[in-house]
Design an enzyme around this catalytic site. Sequence first.
Site, PDB file in Angstrom:
ATOM      1  N   TYR A 127      -9.439   5.883   6.729  1.00  0.00           N
ATOM      2  CA  TYR A 127      -9.585   6.306   8.125  1.00  0.00           C
ATOM      3  C   TYR A 127     -10.587   7.448   8.124  1.00  0.00           C
ATOM      4  CZ  TYR A 127      -5.356   3.714   9.527  1.00  0.00           C
ATOM      5  OH  TYR A 127      -4.436   2.734   9.802  1.00  0.00           O
ATOM      6  N   PRO A 175      -5.164   1.393  18.333  1.00  0.00           N
ATOM      7  CA  PRO A 175      -4.844   0.832  17.015  1.00  0.00           C
ATOM      8  C   PRO A 175      -4.887   1.831  15.858  1.00  0.00           C
ATOM      9  CG  PRO A 175      -7.051   0.193  17.699  1.00  0.00           C
ATOM     10  CD  PRO A 175      -6.462   0.920  18.854  1.00  0.00           C
ATOM     11  N   TYR A 190       3.676   6.788   9.723  1.00  0.00           N
ATOM     12  CA  TYR A 190       2.842   5.634   9.335  1.00  0.00           C
ATOM     13  C   TYR A 190       3.699   4.513   8.747  1.00  0.00           C
ATOM     14  CZ  TYR A 190      -1.426   3.171   8.160  1.00  0.00           C
ATOM     15  OH  TYR A 190      -2.431   2.237   8.126  1.00  0.00           O
ATOM     16  N   HIS A 224       0.849  -1.191   0.000  1.00  0.00           N
ATOM     17  CA  HIS A 224       0.000   0.000   0.000  1.00  0.00           C
ATOM     18  C   HIS A 224       0.888   1.245   0.000  1.00  0.00           C
ATOM     19  CE1 HIS A 224      -4.229  -1.476   1.264  1.00  0.00           C
ATOM     20  NE2 HIS A 224      -3.661  -2.294   0.420  1.00  0.00           N
ATOM     21  N   LYS A 278       0.208   0.493  14.959  1.00  0.00           N
ATOM     22  CA  LYS A 278       1.583   0.396  15.461  1.00  0.00           C
ATOM     23  C   LYS A 278       1.822  -0.756  16.441  1.00  0.00           C
ATOM     24  CE  LYS A 278       3.341   3.568  13.081  1.00  0.00           C
ATOM     25  NZ  LYS A 278       3.597   2.894  11.829  1.00  0.00           N
TER      26      LYS A 278
HETATM   27  C1  PHB Z   1      -6.543  -3.863  10.529  1.00  0.00           C
HETATM   28  O1  PHB Z   1      -6.500  -4.166   9.332  1.00  0.00           O
HETATM   29  O2  PHB Z   1      -6.983  -4.659  11.373  1.00  0.00           O
HETATM   30  C2  PHB Z   1      -6.072  -2.519  10.941  1.00  0.00           C
HETATM   31  C3  PHB Z   1      -5.491  -1.691   9.994  1.00  0.00           C
HETATM   32  C4  PHB Z   1      -5.062  -0.432  10.360  1.00  0.00           C
HETATM   33  C5  PHB Z   1      -5.216  -0.002  11.655  1.00  0.00           C
HETATM   34  C6  PHB Z   1      -5.772  -0.830  12.609  1.00  0.00           C
HETATM   35  C7  PHB Z   1      -6.208  -2.095  12.251  1.00  0.00           C
HETATM   36  O3  PHB Z   1      -4.824   1.263  11.992  1.00  0.00           O
END
Ligand code: PHB
Length: 389
Positions: free
Chosen positions: A200, A292, A384, A72, A296
């Site tokens: 997000y 989450p 990130y 990604h 990280k």
């Molecule tokens: C996930 O795919 O479970 C996931 C991805 C990004 C995040 C948190 C969880 O920031």
Amino acid sequence: MRTQVAIIGGGPSGLLLSQLLHRKGIESVVLERKTKDYVLGRIRAGILETGFVDLMREAGVSDRMEKESFIHDGTVITYEDTQFGINFSELTGKHVVVYGQTEVTRDLYDAREAMDGKIVFNSENVGIHDADGDAPYVTYSVEGTEHRLDCDFIAGCDGFHGVSRQTIPLTVRKEYEKLYPFGWLGVLSETPPVHEELIYSGSDRGFALCSMRNENLSRYYIQCSLSDSPDDWTDAAFWEELKRRIPDEFADQLVTGDSIEKSIAPLRSFVTEPMRWGRLFLCGDAAHIVPPTGAKGLNTAASDIHYLYNGLRQFYEDGESEGIDRYSEKALARIWKAERFSWSTTNLLHRFPKQNAFDLKMQQADVNFLRDNREAQSVFAQNYVGLPY
Ligand code: PHB
Ligand code: APR
């Protein structure tokens, strides 16, 4: 029984350390409280920094990941009517890799088993002894029989609820914690992801995240109340709420289906200092937790393992203790930056119960600044994709 490094906990931290050490001829024994099936049944995040991917390569366990993972180069951020992308590759020259933590753990178990790595499942009542002396040992029982494992060093990789951290006396240990007044309700479903990148999303109904594992496996989350239980949410109610929190162009395309896993995780920031006490070293969730929002959790565990592995290598190969002596300092320097990023991204996109109209204007202004300012995007992207080790 005797080994060089006793590893408490067979999650990703403990397994990765054991595998890396094995490749350098350093012996370890992993003590895991649960069964392998139990450990592999836990669904966790799925975004790997390239530093983590490099460690998996160094550990010789990257074959399946190279084939089945997805690169990604950026992510989408939305906040009410604002929507923009952050292009990691353009801003940092780096990307992240989508590959579930469950798969990482499975690959590590397969590798340890193929090399006859010693993993003791169902290890109960693990006790750490004389960690502040020269001859530490670990006691544990399996099916009622007591065992003793003598070792040079102990790696406490036993997660947030383990015994390792508690072994460090309170006169030495200092804990820093922030609890958030909400959780994340997560759903895994065998449906195609709504978009090729993660989304997000901050909205007036709360945060939402659209993530994925592969072309036909999606992972979605919505911010929920801490008093909710997964059973309060039917699949239909979950999809309905998710759609209300993401822009229409995505909501209209969302493919819904039955959930194959549904769970709620509270959000917490936590760090314990120091991460070393004598011959005991804390790694991963045993030492720190992040909310989450920045993905990280696994990646901070990986940087700990990098520092500890290299410190132990230096000790066994060159008789040099500088690496292990500076383990806590080096690990914490990076951890606090990941804590800051996870905390600030959480603050940027979630709804908090006591937010007033001014607080919401500040949140919108923060989002607008990130949208309009290349340097701000670069800072986000650097964090990130992962800060250097
Ligand atoms: C996930 O795919 O479970 C996931 C991805 C990004 C995040 C948190 C969880 O920031
Ligand atoms: N004795 C032996 N094993 C234990 C004990 C104990 N007293 N307590 C806990 N364990 C085991 C747990 O059963 C678990 O398998 O330690 C393991 C810890 O694994 P994780 O909790 O996955 O922690 P870690 O390996 O540091 O991985 C960090 O995984 O938990 C996620 O969000 C976290 O993504 C992050 C990453």
